[in-house]
Design an enzyme around this catalytic site. Structure first.
Site, PDB file in Angstrom:
ATOM      1  N   THR A   1      -2.307 -14.394   1.040  1.00 24.83           N
ATOM      2  CA  THR A   1      -0.992 -14.856   0.742  1.00 24.83           C
ATOM      3  C   THR A   1      -0.640 -15.545   2.060  1.00 24.83           C
ATOM      4  O   THR A   1      -0.288 -15.062   2.910  1.00 24.83           O
ATOM      5  CB  THR A   1       0.029 -13.819   0.263  1.00 24.83           C
ATOM      6  OG1 THR A   1      -0.248 -13.492  -0.980  1.00 24.83           O
ATOM      7  CG2 THR A   1       1.698 -14.375   0.421  1.00 24.83           C
TER       8      THR A   1
ATOM      9  N   LYS B   1       4.595 -18.473  -6.429  1.00 21.31           N
ATOM     10  CA  LYS B   1       4.880 -17.226  -6.036  1.00 21.31           C
ATOM     11  C   LYS B   1       6.365 -16.957  -5.652  1.00 21.31           C
ATOM     12  O   LYS B   1       6.877 -16.358  -5.900  1.00 21.31           O
ATOM     13  CB  LYS B   1       3.971 -16.673  -4.968  1.00 21.31           C
ATOM     14  CG  LYS B   1       2.546 -16.005  -5.361  1.00 21.31           C
ATOM     15  CD  LYS B   1       1.928 -15.033  -4.168  1.00 21.31           C
ATOM     16  CE  LYS B   1       2.564 -13.747  -4.060  1.00 21.31           C
ATOM     17  NZ  LYS B   1       2.074 -12.875  -3.289  1.00 21.31           N
TER      18      LYS B   1
ATOM     19  N   LYS C   1      12.954 -14.187   2.939  1.00 23.09           N
ATOM     20  CA  LYS C   1      12.488 -15.419   3.440  1.00 23.09           C
ATOM     21  C   LYS C   1      12.015 -16.270   2.210  1.00 23.09           C
ATOM     22  O   LYS C   1      12.183 -17.353   2.232  1.00 23.09           O
ATOM     23  CB  LYS C   1      11.326 -14.847   4.322  1.00 23.09           C
ATOM     24  CG  LYS C   1      10.609 -16.054   4.845  1.00 23.09           C
ATOM     25  CD  LYS C   1       9.035 -15.728   5.634  1.00 23.09           C
ATOM     26  CE  LYS C   1       8.359 -15.398   4.290  1.00 23.09           C
ATOM     27  NZ  LYS C   1       6.966 -14.794   4.704  1.00 23.09           N
TER      28      LYS C   1
END
Lengths: 293, 293, 293, 293
Positions: A95, A170, A238
């Site tokens: 990721t 995502k 975030k």
């Protein structure tokens, strides 16, 4: 089929194991070599360096902990770039942000190699069970060649187009998840203050049209003030910040997500950033800081 | 066991049918008597008036279309109040506001009867399948006596305490549902404007931790701009308003729900109030009015 | 006192004129030399290059159109850096971001010079009238030496500490301004839809505790759908984005500003970005695109 | 000109005094008769009851503390209704809700009298100085006849049309005020956490386009955590709730006001409801409860 595999952390080890069990010949590399032993027992070969793995295998999969590790195995001495080239494919399932992914993509393509980014949705258990969801993007031909391996690793893979789209997908999913967590928190709090049992609300929700695994899993823990960090709140915030920035870039107004983001920010300001993102419930309750990890 | 049943609309007919099939002796009444025929064919007896039903049966269930119908069968001539009394129970499963429910409860109790409000979650199909979720409140003894019947009508019943709590629980659930619909809309729009396929987003969502029947059912229709009103937007917005008012009463700050409510209000101002509540997607997209019912 | 002056656009020309009128000896430079003539008529001397100005003057003030111009006069050939050094001060009054300001500051200090950033609040008229508000930061000694000149240029100057604080202060002020513009828009719209005259609302506001020049100036134009861009909406939204990012960095939750920002983003998505920021009123009204510049 | 005056609280006494000083013959009544003495010293006559005042005077002004007092002087024994009739006017300047005002209006008109509601903006000092802002509605002819008296009592009066519009206008103004107070609070907090002086922010604001008496008056007290209740937070939040309800009725989406309302609700939940409405700053700061009245 032979594949290289870089990175044997919790996720990578489970994934490489699945490949071995499905008959793949796997050559593994890990920064700490000791972690390779369990896989050797299952039939894996060990490679000396990322470069050595790429030299040997047509396809190399990476599953690393963060962007800096992802960059390091590619660009450092004995890295992927030294051996990647025409006819070879590199698949990064870590990721990472879009910029990191683009940087790797460009470097690999410059050497004549093919590149696919393929971040996954799902953590340890789905990795072990081969039930990940794979969000792939980049070189379509390489993706097609990897589909059999992706079928071993996940329950479903998607090809999303150009590099960066995996990371973007995502973000969108996590933004929806963050807003939903706020909705649940507000509902639990409203129930509680209105004389209804929050636990009963969870039971009712679980029988209806908006029943979902997250409410079922997190809800009871939230009622106990237990926020063991499966996904830390600061990372959720975030991701919401980045999703809102993506919306800003494309002039998409998202007032509900923006309100949810401010609640997560409030949670951070109260020192809850390292707890699970469900700790935003503490902000809605008006308490703060009382939860346990 | 013998029960009276008032109201044979879409929901009531399905529910009375289930009771008959499970061996209950059911005496039915409906404002339009013709609707009783199908149930007579299944073994039901017909009562002349609500009062006559209550006179004959120890327990009488009502399933009426709205608050005014619910009040009418109780307070009008030949209504429930004329025969209710000691040893008799009245169970109103209609969806009504807390004030209506309280008014009926007080009148029934004044006559010596017992009262339970029991609004349901679920529409036609779950009613036919005996898969409703029943949100009961009021007289606990009467509730306990009704559990076998509730087990026939629904997959689960909850006893929520004092009168009004059934209505409140529905508001909380619908508030969470409304915020989630906004979250989904914002996510679909962000995906679309960022170069991702909104359909793929739906596919990814459906495989993950926040997968839920509503996203699965409504999502594809939303992408086609199809908003056939299963639950009209103006009713969803009314429920959010009432939930926020409940929060105001109890000093619960709910910024995400408030933001979602404003989006539904914007949809109303654009004339989308009679479409399905998923038409809030049009507001997020920035269009307005272009959807079809 | 002798000062150099770089940049004779609308603002710079007015400011240099004021210095001349108050007895300063001013040496001017402008990329297009023709613009120097009016000032020569008032007694100014012309310098050939930024470097020549700095060579001649102990203090050099710059007032340039944007960050790239601000960087260019410093770093390009014949730029400020070639002659700046010990005992000389450079004062940049342009509106630039904190990063640009820091870059210039570091370069000037490396050469031994002193640097002050001093962005201003106020546009053409206040510049002509010597009524600017000056938000200075950086070298305190240089600031103190410049106070007499700042007193000519503005009605008030503030020393805000370290480099970057001038830009930050402007962001905070503009964030409050943007939220207030949304509040006014919502109030005007609520008045209108509730049967009250929006013009009367403006009159009432102007007599009370929240009367302010912006409401007085912009309000009547908004009611006429006239949005001549004194401060373009896209710049207002950019400042709100940056202010929210500053809040994110410091974990400050600001739900009202976040909601206002989403309204400005909606305005951008409707193509109103080049109109005045008061065009957010069109979003609140639910129209979109109908305003005129 | 002769007028009756009912209610000699802080506001009423100041207003009746101004009328006397400008040559009006004033007959006063107060529930506690002792309060009439100071006005008798200035030349006022005392009436025994509200009815006696109305019997004697063509015009009767009321300035009462709340809706129940406003209803009481009209509907109770010896009340206004007993003597009001053709050719007589009743002017209620108390701050009451639209329903109370309508009830009084209908009763007065039924007796043949004329009615004007005229709530004011401004408190003790403006009342003493004849600087109130008067928001009148109802009978236009009576309003026109009262203009000379309104000119004595206020700096400006507005005629807003039908009964209820006075109350509505106050709600709209207070809603804008509440959002602005949140904007200021967020700005002060952002400044503080970003290394800027909040006091300097106040100074900068006071020199610019959004300078206003409220920021100037409340800002410094807020920085000291001093919230002596000039306008209690719970009343501000009630007005925002009512303004949002008015918006709901008319399908006006107001996301910024809604976000501000949720912050005030959070403040109430933290026990700050009896402090000044500027105590919402405590919520933004993330503290809670630490302010002093």
């Amino acid at each position: 089929m032979e594949v290289g595999f870089l990175g044997l952390g919790i996720m990578g080890k489970a994934m490489a194991t699945n490949l071995l069990r499905h008959g793949y010949r796997v050559t593994v590399w890990n920064r700490t070599t000791a972690k390779c032993q369990d896989l050797v027992a299952l039939g894996a070969t060990v490679g000396e360096t990322p470069a050595a793995i790429v030299a040997r295998c047509r396809y190399t999969i990476a599953m690393l902990s963060d962007p800096s590790a992802a960059l390091s195995v590619v660009f450092d001495k004995d890295g992927v770039l030294e051996q990647i080239g025409d006819g070879k494919g590199y698949i990064d399932m870590s990721t990472v942000d879009a910029a990191t992914s683009s940087k790797i993509s460009e470097a690999v393509k410059l050497k004549g190699g093919a590149f696919v980014e393929a971040p996954v949705s799902g953590s340890k258990k789905p990795a072990e069970d081969g039930q990940l969801v794979i969000l792939a993007a980049g070189d379509k031909k390489l993706y097609d060649e990897m589909v059999p391996a992706f079928d071993v690793l996940g329950k479903k893979s998607f090809f999303l187009g150009e590099i960066g789209n995996g990371a973007k997908m995502k973000l969108v999913v996590n933004m929806i998840m963050g807003s939903m967590m706020n909705s649940l928190s507000e509902g639990l709090c409203l129930a509680d203050k209105s004389g209804l049992s929050p636990q009963t609300l969870l039971d009712v929700l679980d029988l209806g049209a908006i029943a979902n695994p997250m409410f079922k899993l997190k809800g009871p823990a939230m009622l106990q003030g237990s926020y063991s960090p499966a996904f830390p709140l600061k990372h959720q915030q975030k991701d919401m910040r980045l999703a809102l920035a993506l919306g800003d870039e494309n002039a998409v107004s998202m007032p509900v997500s923006a309100a949810a983001n401010e609640a997560f920010k409030k949670a951070r300001s109260l020192g809850l950033g390292d707890l699970d993102f469900s700790a935003v419930y503490e902000v809605v309750k008006g308490a703060g800081g009382s939860g346990q990890a």
